[in-house]
Design a protein around this motif. Structure first.
Motif, PDB file in Angstrom:
ATOM      1  N   UNK A 143      14.940  19.083 -14.541  1.00  0.00           N
ATOM      2  CA  UNK A 143      14.311  17.779 -14.710  1.00  0.00           C
ATOM      3  C   UNK A 143      13.862  17.241 -13.343  1.00  0.00           C
ATOM      4  N   UNK A 144      12.684  16.631 -13.326  1.00  0.00           N
ATOM      5  CA  UNK A 144      12.194  15.988 -12.110  1.00  0.00           C
ATOM      6  C   UNK A 144      13.168  14.870 -11.744  1.00  0.00           C
ATOM      7  N   UNK A 145      13.659  14.904 -10.507  1.00  0.00           N
ATOM      8  CA  UNK A 145      14.747  13.990 -10.158  1.00  0.00           C
ATOM      9  C   UNK A 145      14.427  13.233  -8.876  1.00  0.00           C
ATOM     10  N   UNK A 146      14.775  11.945  -8.894  1.00  0.00           N
ATOM     11  CA  UNK A 146      14.649  11.140  -7.679  1.00  0.00           C
ATOM     12  C   UNK A 146      16.036  10.640  -7.309  1.00  0.00           C
ATOM     13  N   UNK A 147      16.437  10.915  -6.076  1.00  0.00           N
ATOM     14  CA  UNK A 147      17.747  10.484  -5.603  1.00  0.00           C
ATOM     15  C   UNK A 147      17.535   9.482  -4.476  1.00  0.00           C
ATOM     16  N   UNK A 148      18.048   8.276  -4.666  1.00  0.00           N
ATOM     17  CA  UNK A 148      17.947   7.275  -3.607  1.00  0.00           C
ATOM     18  C   UNK A 148      19.226   7.302  -2.800  1.00  0.00           C
ATOM     19  N   UNK A 149      19.109   7.369  -1.492  1.00  0.00           N
ATOM     20  CA  UNK A 149      20.325   7.401  -0.678  1.00  0.00           C
ATOM     21  C   UNK A 149      20.038   6.855   0.716  1.00  0.00           C
ATOM     22  N   UNK A 150      21.093   6.375   1.357  1.00  0.00           N
ATOM     23  CA  UNK A 150      20.931   5.961   2.750  1.00  0.00           C
ATOM     24  C   UNK A 150      21.630   6.967   3.664  1.00  0.00           C
ATOM     25  N   UNK A 151      22.173   8.032   3.047  1.00  0.00           N
ATOM     26  CA  UNK A 151      22.942   9.003   3.800  1.00  0.00           C
ATOM     27  C   UNK A 151      22.131  10.280   3.965  1.00  0.00           C
ATOM     28  N   UNK A 181       0.828  -1.211   0.000  1.00  0.00           N
ATOM     29  CA  UNK A 181       0.000   0.000   0.000  1.00  0.00           C
ATOM     30  C   UNK A 181       0.859   1.256   0.000  1.00  0.00           C
ATOM     31  N   UNK A 182       1.820   1.278  -0.901  1.00  0.00           N
ATOM     32  CA  UNK A 182       2.742   2.400  -0.952  1.00  0.00           C
ATOM     33  C   UNK A 182       2.212   3.451  -1.921  1.00  0.00           C
ATOM     34  N   UNK A 183       2.017   4.664  -1.426  1.00  0.00           N
ATOM     35  CA  UNK A 183       1.587   5.756  -2.287  1.00  0.00           C
ATOM     36  C   UNK A 183       2.513   6.940  -2.078  1.00  0.00           C
ATOM     37  N   UNK A 184       2.827   7.623  -3.161  1.00  0.00           N
ATOM     38  CA  UNK A 184       3.695   8.791  -3.032  1.00  0.00           C
ATOM     39  C   UNK A 184       3.538   9.664  -4.261  1.00  0.00           C
ATOM     40  N   UNK A 185       3.930  10.918  -4.117  1.00  0.00           N
ATOM     41  CA  UNK A 185       3.849  11.826  -5.252  1.00  0.00           C
ATOM     42  C   UNK A 185       5.162  12.600  -5.342  1.00  0.00           C
ATOM     43  N   UNK A 186       5.708  12.648  -6.557  1.00  0.00           N
ATOM     44  CA  UNK A 186       6.949  13.387  -6.757  1.00  0.00           C
ATOM     45  C   UNK A 186       6.622  14.647  -7.549  1.00  0.00           C
ATOM     46  N   UNK A 187       6.812  15.819  -6.939  1.00  0.00           N
ATOM     47  CA  UNK A 187       6.415  17.045  -7.623  1.00  0.00           C
ATOM     48  C   UNK A 187       7.287  17.359  -8.833  1.00  0.00           C
ATOM     49  N   UNK A 188       6.678  18.005  -9.809  1.00  0.00           N
ATOM     50  CA  UNK A 188       7.319  18.337 -11.079  1.00  0.00           C
ATOM     51  C   UNK A 188       8.534  19.247 -10.875  1.00  0.00           C
ATOM     52  N   UNK A 189       9.630  18.911 -11.542  1.00  0.00           N
ATOM     53  CA  UNK A 189      10.786  19.806 -11.568  1.00  0.00           C
ATOM     54  C   UNK A 189      11.595  19.866 -10.293  1.00  0.00           C
ATOM     55  N   UNK A 190      11.266  19.022  -9.329  1.00  0.00           N
ATOM     56  CA  UNK A 190      11.987  19.094  -8.059  1.00  0.00           C
ATOM     57  C   UNK A 190      12.880  17.891  -7.860  1.00  0.00           C
ATOM     58  N   UNK A 191      13.804  18.056  -6.910  1.00  0.00           N
ATOM     59  CA  UNK A 191      14.680  16.948  -6.566  1.00  0.00           C
ATOM     60  C   UNK A 191      14.150  16.311  -5.280  1.00  0.00           C
ATOM     61  N   UNK A 192      13.678  15.077  -5.420  1.00  0.00           N
ATOM     62  CA  UNK A 192      13.145  14.365  -4.267  1.00  0.00           C
ATOM     63  C   UNK A 192      14.152  13.309  -3.845  1.00  0.00           C
TER      64      UNK A 192
END
Lengths: 302, 348
Positions: free
Chosen positions: B185-193, B21-32
């Protein structure tokens, strides 16, 4: 010590360790090789008393004028040039397929590998039956499709093709294994990256998988070419100790065998052996050179 | 492009669901930034967006278009893999041009775009080299250039900084931020830091146990965490926690009674513990067991009769017996289910 400098003493010690193997190699490989080279220039030679009457290039002149030798050269080259690319292409195709199916992959791998571990004589006999004029499996299948039966093993036009089929089939197993190992070794991330970069399946294969397979492919090409140059036992088994109808399947090694064991022309056999040696040596050097060139092109990788 | 994940469920073979049940929204043009410990499902989310994984249930939308079952190559995405996955047999130039070549862009146009991108990532003088001849940081920049080559709508970065040393990290973090701002550009950064996330992300999503814990800016997450997991994953040194019953009485009195009675766990930020004159009624006697200098700051390990605490608000001192005051704005109260019921000044 990791930084020990080689000294005379350490080198001698190393040689001592290597001596047993070196001795065996010297006695059973290097000495016969030297002798073969020498024998190829003996012209009046008695093999049994080891008496050399004269030395000269007569044996090579004999080969130069011998139509049978020309035929053997032609057959060997034809066999290598047709069977090698076919074997490599087919094994790559099958390995690629096996790499992508998940069920029964092990089963198929075993099936394809069987020819490699089966004795050539048994293989020859089975193929002999498959190729038979009446009741042979191949002709039966051709019959279903409405083609008339072909006498594969007795028609000089088809006998070499039959030999090629056997060579290709027998070469598949090992090459598939090598390709599979190499395919498994390619990092999945490259294909994932290519997928995201918009490459379709064919583009992924030609632009990523194939270039990354290149080192293994070259190794396989060299190995298969050498194997196909050295065809002898397949001919022997397929045609029950003859070189096929009208010498249609006379290969260089078969020629050498006949000269040595059947016609007792030892020096001529040695001379043909030298030419054979130069031929496969040349092929190896050529591919090796290409390999080096590609490696330099790719910035030292591979 | 705005990305929406709706009610996603995904389980790997023979394992409990990674996402449920994972829901999320990534806003346009931002770095999430997707921040979470390993195994939290953050890479899974990225692979879902990339189309390398298909969810067992739920939908993914790019703007209004559903892309849940669309193949990766049709999603128009750029991705930088964890160790970059640069094609070893291609030069830097051909690596960057690869996505364009796949799209059958003409060679001249391809190389012109490469020149632009090389300028953007500052690799213009390295174009003829092969990946193995580059350092880790350079490889990363090539990977970013390649991901941007076809002007993607979405840029995915999978732990792009994890294999770099600290100084380089700082540099490249800045680099990513600059490039994201320049391209929009809309960006998603995965990190553990958390430092990666706090320094460059417009918004941070905290993932733990396959669930989205909280979304917000670094400030919001630090000041008003929704729960204990979030409070513990933001802030260095990590939040001091103790059971309410273990908290000395002198300190209890600075906390609001109404919330305090509902709480089971107290969280104390390291900057909330300071030196106080012993005459103050709300101090607790403690001993300093260790004090270390971390650049400009001091990190002090304290022991009271019942607790072991870490403070960053104590000055360098040679004393070992000290009186410690508690600043209520740096305290958090958590209910039994981990929910944060009071966060210093306002309730969550």
């Amino acid at each position: 010590m990791l930084n020990a400098k080689p000294t005379w003493k350490s080198t001698l010690k190393t040689l001592l360790y290597l001596a047993p193997l070196l001795l065996i190699t010297a006695v059973f490989t290097i000495w016969p090789l030297l002798n073969a080279f020498l024998m190829s220039v003996y012209t009046k030679y008695n093999y049994f008393t080891d008496h050399v009457g004269a030395i000269g290039w007569n044996n090579f002149a004999y080969l130069w004028h011998d139509p049978l030798f020309h035929l053997a050269c032609r057959n060997t080259l034809l066999l290598a040039l047709v069977a090698t690319p076919l074997t490599v292409a087919l094994s790559l195709l099958i390995a690629y397929g096996l790499n992508r199916i998940h069920h029964l992959a092990r089963f198929f791998r075993t099936i394809y590998f069987l020819p490699f571990v089966t004795s050539t004589i048994a293989v020859g006999l089975v193929w002999n039956w498959i190729f038979r004029l009446d009741g042979g499996l191949l002709n039966r299948i051709l019959g279903w499709f409405g083609y008339s039966a072909i006498d594969w093993l007795n028609d000089p036009h088809y006998a070499l093709a039959a030999l090629m089929v056997v060579c290709v089939w027998q070469g598949l197993g090992f090459n598939i294994l090598l390709f599979l190992a190499s395919l498994n070794h390619i990092d999945q991330r490259y294909t994932a990256a290519a997928r995201l970069d918009g490459a379709n399946a064919w583009q992924r294969f030609t632009n990523v998988t194939w270039p990354l397979l290149l080192p293994m492919t070259i190794l396989i090409i060299v190995n298969t070419a050498l194997t196909n140059f050295k065809v002898f036992d397949q001919v022997y088994a397929l045609f029950h100790g003859s070189a096929g109808p009208g010498n249609a399947d006379l290969t260089l090694l078969y020629y050498l065998y006949q000269k040595f064991y059947v016609e007792n022309q030892y020096a001529v056999a040695a001379a043909s052996g030298v030419i054979f040696f130069l031929l496969i040596g040349g092929v190896t050097l050529l591919t090796y050179g290409y390999f080096r060139h590609r490696r330099r092109q790719m910035g030292g990788r591979l | 492009m705005q990305v929406t994940l709706r009610d996603i469920k995904l389980a790997y073979d023979h394992q409990p669901a990674t996402l449920n049940h994972f829901s999320a929204q990534l806003p346009d043009g931002q770095l999430t930034a997707l921040l979470g410990p390993s195994g939290s499902g953050k890479s899974t989310v990225l692979n879902l967006l990339a189309g390398l994984l298909t969810p067992d249930a739920g939908q993914i939308y790019f703007d209004q278009t559903e892309v849940t079952h669309l193949a990766s190559r049709q999603r128009h995405i750029g991705m930088v893999f964890q160790d970059y996955a640069l094609y070893p047999h291609l030069t830097v130039r051909d690596n960057i041009a690869f996505p364009l070549k796949m799209a059958h862009v003409r060679k001249a146009a391809r190389y012109q775009r490469v020149a632009e991108l090389a300028q953007l990532v500052q690799m213009t003088d390295q174009l003829a080299k092969f990946p193995r001849q580059l350092s880790g940081g350079q490889q990363q920049r090539v990977a970013i250039a390649r991901a941007l080559a076809k002007r993607p709508d979405l840029l995915l970065l999978d732990e792009p900084l994890s294999s770099l040393d600290t100084t380089l990290r700082e540099d490249l973090r800045e680099g990513i931020h600059r490039i994201q701002r320049a391209t929009g550009v809309t960006t998603v950064l995965v990190t553990h830091d958390q430092d990666d996330a706090l320094q460059i992300a417009d918004q941070i999503m905290i993932l733990a146990d396959g669930r989205l814990q909280q979304v917000g800016t670094g400030t919001a997450l630090y000041r008003h965490p929704h729960n204990l997991t979030v409070a513990q994953s933001i802030g260095r040194p990590q939040l001091n926690t103790c059971a309410v019953t273990a908290l000395p009485t002198a300190w209890r009195q600075v906390l609001p009674l109404e919330y305090y009675q509902q709480a089971t766990t107290v969280g104390i930020r390291s900057e909330a513990l300071h030196l106080e004159t012993p005459t103050d009624p709300h101090t607790v006697a403690g001993t300093i067991s260790r004090q270390i200098q971390l650049g400009r700051d001091h990190q002090t390990t304290l022991h009271t009769a019942t607790l072991r605490l870490v403070s960053t608000a104590l000055p360098a001192t040679l004393q070992t017996a000290v009186s410690i005051g508690l600043d209520p704005t740096g305290c958090l109260l958590f209910a039994a289910d981990g929910r944060c019921i009071w966060a210093g000044d306002a309730h969550a």
